[in-house]
Design an enzyme around this catalytic site. Structure first.
Site, PDB file in Angstrom:
ATOM      1  N   LYS A 204       0.857  -1.187   0.000  1.00 59.85           N
ATOM      2  CA  LYS A 204       0.000   0.000   0.000  1.00 59.85           C
ATOM      3  C   LYS A 204       0.889   1.231   0.000  1.00 59.85           C
ATOM      4  CE  LYS A 204      -3.501   2.497   2.543  1.00 59.85           C
ATOM      5  NZ  LYS A 204      -4.564   2.430   3.540  1.00 59.85           N
ATOM      6  N   ARG A 214     -10.680  10.042   2.065  1.00 64.28           N
ATOM      7  CA  ARG A 214     -10.514  10.661   3.385  1.00 64.28           C
ATOM      8  C   ARG A 214     -11.650  11.632   3.668  1.00 64.28           C
ATOM      9  NH1 ARG A 214      -3.886  11.078   3.088  1.00 64.28           N
ATOM     10  NH2 ARG A 214      -3.587   8.811   3.052  1.00 64.28           N
ATOM     11  N   LYS A 227       1.311  10.145   5.564  1.00 70.13           N
ATOM     12  CA  LYS A 227       1.391   8.771   6.080  1.00 70.13           C
ATOM     13  C   LYS A 227       2.659   8.068   5.596  1.00 70.13           C
ATOM     14  CE  LYS A 227      -3.634   8.304   6.622  1.00 70.13           C
ATOM     15  NZ  LYS A 227      -4.812   7.390   6.494  1.00 70.13           N
ATOM     16  N   GLU A 243       7.387  -6.765   1.357  1.00 68.93           N
ATOM     17  CA  GLU A 243       6.182  -6.593   2.180  1.00 68.93           C
ATOM     18  C   GLU A 243       5.218  -7.770   1.978  1.00 68.93           C
ATOM     19  OE1 GLU A 243       5.068  -4.713   4.452  1.00 68.93           O
ATOM     20  OE2 GLU A 243       6.009  -2.744   4.396  1.00 68.93           O
ATOM     21  N   LYS A 258      -2.336  -1.543  -3.750  1.00 69.84           N
ATOM     22  CA  LYS A 258      -3.181  -0.353  -3.681  1.00 69.84           C
ATOM     23  C   LYS A 258      -2.308   0.892  -3.745  1.00 69.84           C
ATOM     24  CE  LYS A 258      -6.235   1.818  -0.342  1.00 69.84           C
ATOM     25  NZ  LYS A 258      -6.670   1.822   1.022  1.00 69.84           N
ATOM     26  N   SER A 284     -10.457   5.590  -4.419  1.00 73.79           N
ATOM     27  CA  SER A 284     -11.355   6.733  -4.562  1.00 73.79           C
ATOM     28  C   SER A 284     -10.902   7.743  -5.621  1.00 73.79           C
ATOM     29  CB  SER A 284     -11.510   7.429  -3.214  1.00 73.79           C
ATOM     30  OG  SER A 284     -10.244   7.827  -2.710  1.00 73.79           O
ATOM     31  N   TYR A 323     -15.479   0.911  -6.189  1.00 79.35           N
ATOM     32  CA  TYR A 323     -16.747   1.607  -5.954  1.00 79.35           C
ATOM     33  C   TYR A 323     -17.689   1.429  -7.151  1.00 79.35           C
ATOM     34  CZ  TYR A 323     -13.907   3.697  -2.311  1.00 79.35           C
ATOM     35  OH  TYR A 323     -13.082   3.872  -1.231  1.00 79.35           O
TER      36      TYR A 323
HETATM   37  C1  PBG Z   1      -6.681   3.761   5.487  1.00 77.30           C
HETATM   38  C2  PBG Z   1      -7.412   3.501   4.220  1.00 77.30           C
HETATM   39  C3  PBG Z   1      -7.204   4.200   3.035  1.00 77.30           C
HETATM   40  C4  PBG Z   1      -8.114   3.701   2.107  1.00 77.30           C
HETATM   41  C5  PBG Z   1      -8.826   2.678   2.716  1.00 77.30           C
HETATM   42  N1  PBG Z   1      -8.385   2.568   4.030  1.00 77.30           N
HETATM   43  C6  PBG Z   1      -6.194   5.197   2.654  1.00 77.30           C
HETATM   44  C7  PBG Z   1      -5.701   6.231   3.560  1.00 77.30           C
HETATM   45  O1  PBG Z   1      -6.458   7.052   4.059  1.00 77.30           O
HETATM   46  O2  PBG Z   1      -4.499   6.241   3.778  1.00 77.30           O
HETATM   47  C8  PBG Z   1      -8.238   4.253   0.715  1.00 77.30           C
HETATM   48  C9  PBG Z   1      -9.413   3.882  -0.069  1.00 77.30           C
HETATM   49  C10 PBG Z   1      -9.672   4.753  -1.235  1.00 77.30           C
HETATM   50  O3  PBG Z   1      -8.961   5.748  -1.491  1.00 77.30           O
HETATM   51  O4  PBG Z   1     -10.639   4.459  -1.945  1.00 77.30           O
HETATM   52  N2  PBG Z   1      -6.806   2.844   6.472  1.00 77.30           N
END
Ligand code: PBG
Length: 333
Positions: A204, A214, A227, A243, A258, A284, A323
């Site tokens: 990730k 977010r 992050k 990983e 991801k 997203s 989605y």
């Molecule tokens: C964090 C989390 C994220 C997504 C799912 N769980 C990313 C983040 O905020 O670092 C991203 C999903 C998306 O962007 O559709 N636990």
């Protein structure tokens, strides 16, 4: 000027196989099916049935009843599984994300409600603290404002046990702490949840494409800093292999890459290196790009959905969290 004469020409004409719909279908190498889809759902703990997410046109935050309806819709469409991402009331957030451990909290309640109404659908749930912390990070912060790996593990293990007790099928740790898969797996075994699957967000990356998510879960406005101390640097690919190898050793059943589209090389490398079930997340920001361009009339939305989802299959993914799952399943019906 030297003339280049292809040695095989005209014996080989690549266009022969492309000349008709039937021959294109017959010679196609990879197929996208409904069985490849996991529907990403944003759920919220309020009364309002659906609250539109501004940054994700077409996506609403669903309350519990709407989430159950979506699960029925998914079953009727033949979508195998859902992935749940919670938005909780800010009053329930604190420094450590303790609401994530509430056995009667919103998340375990949604899991129970869906499994009761639609037992045949797979329910996956994010394990991470970001929807529950006042600072928007996936882990617990120490006094130096660093994300404390081992203190976070303790929380993630308890969060996983709460979800497992509620009947979740797949624990999906998305936090990128070291050692969390092993810690969660051991706790699941020790507590009698030997059949609970773990889908690890193994590779990730620290990506700007998570922005709309977010907003959707309400962690963006409160997030302090980035992050990068836990999510991966987008310059790296060997690190994705390390990983993933660790997560498999620690007991992951499924691994994940991801984001999706900007990381197809990683999907290809992970899936061809390990030959284990590999899922990719069309996140997203990828969703938003397609929606905004199609709303502007610059892209055909449905074609863009099928082409991008198919590209993940071509790169070696076994499934896709998206989605667009509902729309894709309609198009594939
Ligand atoms: C964090 C989390 C994220 C997504 C799912 N769980 C990313 C983040 O905020 O670092 C991203 C999903 C998306 O962007 O559709 N636990």
């Amino acid at each position: 000027m030297t003339q280049i004469v292809p040695s095989k020409y005209p014996l080989t004409r690549m266009r022969r196989n492309r000349q008709a719909d039937w021959s294109r279908r017959l010679t196609r190498e990879t197929y996208l099916t409904k069985d490849d889809l996991v529907w990403a759902l944003i759920v919220h703990d309020g009364e309002e049935p659906r609250i539109p997410v501004t940054a994700m046109p077409g996506v609403d935050r669903l309350n519990l009843d709407e989430a159950v309806k979506a699960a029925k819709r998914a079953r009727d469409l033949g979508i195998p599984a859902l992935a749940l991402f919670p938005h909780i009331d800010p009053s329930r957030k604190d420094d450590t994300g303790s609401e994530a451990l509430n056995a009667n909290g919103f998340v375990p309640n949604v899991i129970r409600a869906i499994k009761e109404a639609v037992p045949e659908i797979g329910v996956m749930c994010d394990v991470a603290l970001d929807p529950f912390t006042t600072h928007g990070h996936d882990g617990v912060m120490n006094e130096k404002n660093q994300i404390d790996n081992d203190a976070t593990l303790n929380m993630l293990v308890q969060q996983s046990l709460v979800q497992a007790a509620a009947g979740v099928d797949v624990i999906a740790p998305s936090d990128m702490m070291d050692g969390r898969i092993g810690a969660i797996r051991e706790a699941l075994e020790a507590n009698g949840y030997k059949d609970t699957m773990i889908m690890s967000y193994s590779a990730k990356y620290a990506s700007c494409f998570y922005g709309p998510y977010r907003e959707a879960v309400g962690s963006g406005a409160v997030l302090t800093g980035d992050k990068k101390t836990y999510q991966m640097d987008y310059g790296n690919t060997d690190e994705a292999i390390r990983e993933t190898a660790l997560d498999l050793q620690e007991g992951a059943d499924i691994v994940m890459v991801k984001p999706g589209l900007p990381y197809l090389d990683i999907v290809y490398r992970v899936s061809s290196t390990f030959n284990v079930p590999t899922i990719v997340f069309q996140i997203s920001g990828e969703y938003g790009q397609i929606m905004l361009a199609s709303e502007a009339g610059w892209l055909d939305r449905d074609k863009a959905i099928l082409e991008t989802l198919s590209s993940f299959k071509r790169a070696g993914a076994d499934g896709i969290v998206t989605y667009f799952a509902e729309r894709a399943a309609e198009l594939l019906s």
